[in-house]
Design a protein around this motif. Structure first.
Motif, PDB file in Angstrom:
ATOM      1  N   UNK A 114       0.853  -1.178   0.000  1.00  0.00           N
ATOM      2  CA  UNK A 114       0.000   0.000   0.000  1.00  0.00           C
ATOM      3  C   UNK A 114       0.894   1.235   0.000  1.00  0.00           C
ATOM      4  N   UNK A 115       1.621   1.428  -1.071  1.00  0.00           N
ATOM      5  CA  UNK A 115       2.556   2.540  -1.166  1.00  0.00           C
ATOM      6  C   UNK A 115       2.727   2.910  -2.631  1.00  0.00           C
ATOM      7  N   UNK A 116       2.894   4.176  -2.892  1.00  0.00           N
ATOM      8  CA  UNK A 116       3.157   4.644  -4.244  1.00  0.00           C
ATOM      9  C   UNK A 116       4.643   4.920  -4.403  1.00  0.00           C
ATOM     10  N   UNK A 117       5.147   4.668  -5.590  1.00  0.00           N
ATOM     11  CA  UNK A 117       6.558   4.916  -5.859  1.00  0.00           C
ATOM     12  C   UNK A 117       6.737   5.143  -7.355  1.00  0.00           C
ATOM     13  N   UNK A 118       7.883   5.682  -7.716  1.00  0.00           N
ATOM     14  CA  UNK A 118       8.193   5.876  -9.127  1.00  0.00           C
ATOM     15  C   UNK A 118       8.199   4.527  -9.831  1.00  0.00           C
ATOM     16  N   UNK A 124      13.032  -1.311  -7.770  1.00  0.00           N
ATOM     17  CA  UNK A 124      13.580  -1.377  -6.418  1.00  0.00           C
ATOM     18  C   UNK A 124      15.055  -1.731  -6.454  1.00  0.00           C
ATOM     19  N   UNK A 125      15.710  -1.498  -5.310  1.00  0.00           N
ATOM     20  CA  UNK A 125      17.101  -1.920  -5.129  1.00  0.00           C
ATOM     21  C   UNK A 125      17.191  -2.635  -3.792  1.00  0.00           C
ATOM     22  N   UNK A 126      17.702  -3.851  -3.797  1.00  0.00           N
ATOM     23  CA  UNK A 126      17.745  -4.690  -2.600  1.00  0.00           C
ATOM     24  C   UNK A 126      18.988  -4.413  -1.761  1.00  0.00           C
ATOM     25  N   UNK A 136      11.734   4.382  -4.690  1.00  0.00           N
ATOM     26  CA  UNK A 136      11.911   5.819  -4.853  1.00  0.00           C
ATOM     27  C   UNK A 136      10.545   6.460  -5.066  1.00  0.00           C
ATOM     28  N   UNK A 137      10.219   7.455  -4.233  1.00  0.00           N
ATOM     29  CA  UNK A 137       8.960   8.195  -4.366  1.00  0.00           C
ATOM     30  C   UNK A 137       9.299   9.672  -4.476  1.00  0.00           C
ATOM     31  N   UNK A 138       9.184  10.185  -5.695  1.00  0.00           N
ATOM     32  CA  UNK A 138       9.575  11.567  -5.951  1.00  0.00           C
ATOM     33  C   UNK A 138      11.013  11.784  -5.488  1.00  0.00           C
ATOM     34  N   UNK A 139      11.238  12.638  -4.477  1.00  0.00           N
ATOM     35  CA  UNK A 139      12.591  12.923  -3.993  1.00  0.00           C
ATOM     36  C   UNK A 139      12.901  12.166  -2.707  1.00  0.00           C
ATOM     37  N   UNK A 140      12.172  11.113  -2.438  1.00  0.00           N
ATOM     38  CA  UNK A 140      12.308  10.427  -1.164  1.00  0.00           C
ATOM     39  C   UNK A 140      12.585   8.950  -1.369  1.00  0.00           C
ATOM     40  N   UNK A 157      14.742  14.713   0.862  1.00  0.00           N
ATOM     41  CA  UNK A 157      15.854  15.589   0.506  1.00  0.00           C
ATOM     42  C   UNK A 157      15.274  16.699  -0.362  1.00  0.00           C
ATOM     43  N   UNK A 158      14.909  17.860   0.223  1.00  0.00           N
ATOM     44  CA  UNK A 158      14.198  18.896  -0.538  1.00  0.00           C
ATOM     45  C   UNK A 158      14.915  19.347  -1.791  1.00  0.00           C
ATOM     46  N   UNK A 159      16.257  19.405  -1.737  1.00  0.00           N
ATOM     47  CA  UNK A 159      17.000  19.904  -2.899  1.00  0.00           C
ATOM     48  C   UNK A 159      17.333  18.813  -3.895  1.00  0.00           C
ATOM     49  N   UNK A 160      16.948  17.585  -3.555  1.00  0.00           N
ATOM     50  CA  UNK A 160      17.324  16.451  -4.397  1.00  0.00           C
ATOM     51  C   UNK A 160      16.563  16.495  -5.718  1.00  0.00           C
ATOM     52  N   UNK A 161      17.286  16.424  -6.812  1.00  0.00           N
ATOM     53  CA  UNK A 161      16.654  16.313  -8.118  1.00  0.00           C
ATOM     54  C   UNK A 161      17.154  15.034  -8.768  1.00  0.00           C
ATOM     55  N   UNK A 162      16.271  14.039  -8.872  1.00  0.00           N
ATOM     56  CA  UNK A 162      16.647  12.786  -9.509  1.00  0.00           C
ATOM     57  C   UNK A 162      16.495  12.950 -11.014  1.00  0.00           C
ATOM     58  N   UNK A 163      17.549  12.717 -11.783  1.00  0.00           N
ATOM     59  CA  UNK A 163      17.444  12.823 -13.242  1.00  0.00           C
ATOM     60  C   UNK A 163      16.409  11.853 -13.791  1.00  0.00           C
ATOM     61  N   UNK A 164      15.986  12.067 -15.015  1.00  0.00           N
ATOM     62  CA  UNK A 164      14.951  11.262 -15.640  1.00  0.00           C
ATOM     63  C   UNK A 164      15.247   9.771 -15.491  1.00  0.00           C
ATOM     64  N   UNK A 165      14.323   9.036 -14.886  1.00  0.00           N
ATOM     65  CA  UNK A 165      14.495   7.609 -14.694  1.00  0.00           C
ATOM     66  C   UNK A 165      15.369   7.242 -13.517  1.00  0.00           C
ATOM     67  N   UNK A 166      15.878   8.238 -12.787  1.00  0.00           N
ATOM     68  CA  UNK A 166      16.783   7.950 -11.684  1.00  0.00           C
ATOM     69  C   UNK A 166      16.065   7.390 -10.471  1.00  0.00           C
ATOM     70  N   UNK A 167      16.753   6.576  -9.695  1.00  0.00           N
ATOM     71  CA  UNK A 167      16.190   5.973  -8.498  1.00  0.00           C
ATOM     72  C   UNK A 167      17.274   5.859  -7.436  1.00  0.00           C
ATOM     73  N   UNK A 168      16.842   5.732  -6.182  1.00  0.00           N
ATOM     74  CA  UNK A 168      17.790   5.459  -5.116  1.00  0.00           C
ATOM     75  C   UNK A 168      18.303   4.023  -5.246  1.00  0.00           C
TER      76      UNK A 168
END
Length: 371
Positions: A114-118, A124-126, A136-140, A157-168
């Motif tokens: 029950x969670x939304x994510x990019x 995901x990354x294990x 990854x959900x937006x900048x979080x 991370x308010x200043x975090x900008x993930x490039x197109x398709x980027x994920x944690x």
């Protein structure tokens, strides 16, 4: 909520071929465990993933007991098996909804979160110990406990900008989360850099890598180096993909630049300390044999431009009415840039996310795919 994941076995011959100019290949160290992010035109028997586009997602997961690759339901955009092989995170996406689940490989049951994510093929990354994974959900970053599905949003991370398709990405050491950040172009700061956070979201350090890091598989087996896929100047024609090997401690010191086949669209992983695995759109493309140690790399391969270049590489390679290239994996020797082995991909499809795992310890039926 639990549901069974219906799978259809497909045959994948991953034995590959040896390049005529290379020494006999005696690797057989890894197998492909999953392939996802490819699409094909929908047929009348397929459920409509997106009727406006008329495509069906293709995701394959190695069944270690049978040695066959199970084709997952057509709305599974991404599948990421855990390092221990027991579970897999799946991302299901249709025109009506998107959702994320955890597939139990033993019984085929899916527990939906029950969670939304990019949503993308790298859903995901294990963590290395397979107990948790990060979405990854937006900048979080959202850390999920694999046993309970409890979610822990990491400090945003308010200043975090993930490039197109980027994920944690979970670090190979297991104690850090990595996020590629794009910033303002300036002479004092690279456009793209890699931020490290602890598991509570506390900032640790920044590496000026210039190109986004998509996977922990881009770290060398000893974790000392990072391999980056760089297309050079995205305005140039044709594109000139290369692997830039940088020091993981600083991110700045370039150790080597290795030219790659022209149709390279993904840097999959390190094969071992001396070889890289890349995905190419044209199986016959073996690229130049050249290498530039200590080369001065350009920072012009910005992350968004890199993503655009990847898209351009794939689209330009499929636009010719006379050519029908088929996708494959290439093992490239870092020392001289030579392709030493080729592994065909099923159906010649250009899967966006291809994951490898050690062949050792797998049942005999699965080890037949080792390369």
């Amino acid at each position: 909520m639990m549901a069974a994941a219906v799978a259809v076995p497909v045959v994948l011959d991953a034995r590959g071929t040896r390049e005529p100019t290379a020494a006999a290949w005696t690797g057989n160290k890894v197998v492909i465990t999953s392939l996802s992010g490819a699409s094909r035109p929908s047929s009348p028997s397929d459920p409509p993933v997106d009727p406006n586009v008329g495509i069906t997602w293709v995701a394959l997961l190695l069944n270690p007991k049978t040695g066959k690759y199970d084709e997952l339901p057509q709305d599974y955009m991404g599948v990421v098996p855990s390092p221990d092989g027991r579970l897999a995170v799946i991302g299901a996406s249709t025109i009506r909804r998107s959702r994320i689940g955890v597939l139990d490989r033993a019984n085929g049951q899916v527990r939906w979160l029950d969670v939304e994510a990019n949503m993308n093929s790298r859903i995901a990354s294990w963590a290395p110990d397979s107990t948790r994974f990060v979405l990854t959900r937006d900048h979080q970053a959202v850390v999920v406990d694999a046993a309970t599905l409890a979610t822990t949003p990491v400090a945003p991370v308010p200043s975090m900008f993930l490039p197109m398709g980027g994920s944690f990405v979970w670090s190979p050491s297991g104690d850090r989360l990595l996020g590629t950040e794009g910033g303002t172009v300036s002479t004092a700061e690279p456009f793209v850099h890699l931020n490290e956070y602890d598991l509570t979201g506390r900032y640790q350090r920044t590496l000026p890598v210039h190109v986004r890091v998509d996977s922990s598989a881009q770290f060398s087996p000893d974790h000392d180096r990072i391999a980056l896929l760089d297309y050079g100047d995205p305005r140039s024609t044709p594109l000139t993909p290369q692997a830039r090997i940088v020091d993981a401690a600083t991110g700045a010191e370039e150790l080597r630049t290795v030219p790659l086949p022209a149709s390279t669209y993904e840097l999959v992983a390190w094969y071992d300390a001396d070889h890289l695995v890349v995905a190419v759109r044209d199986a016959g493309d073996n690229g130049p044999v050249a290498v530039s140690p200590k080369a001065s790399a350009t920072a012009s391969a910005k992350s968004s431009a890199t993503a655009s270049a990847k898209s351009s590489a794939k689209s330009s390679q499929t636009s010719s009415p006379t050519a029908s290239p088929k996708a494959a994996l290439k093992i490239v020797r870092i020392a001289d840039g030579r392709v030493v082995h080729t592994v065909d991909l099923p159906g010649g499809l250009d899967f966006d996310n291809i994951l490898l795992a050690p062949a050792a310890g797998l049942p005999k039926a699965a080890r037949k795919h080792a390369f």
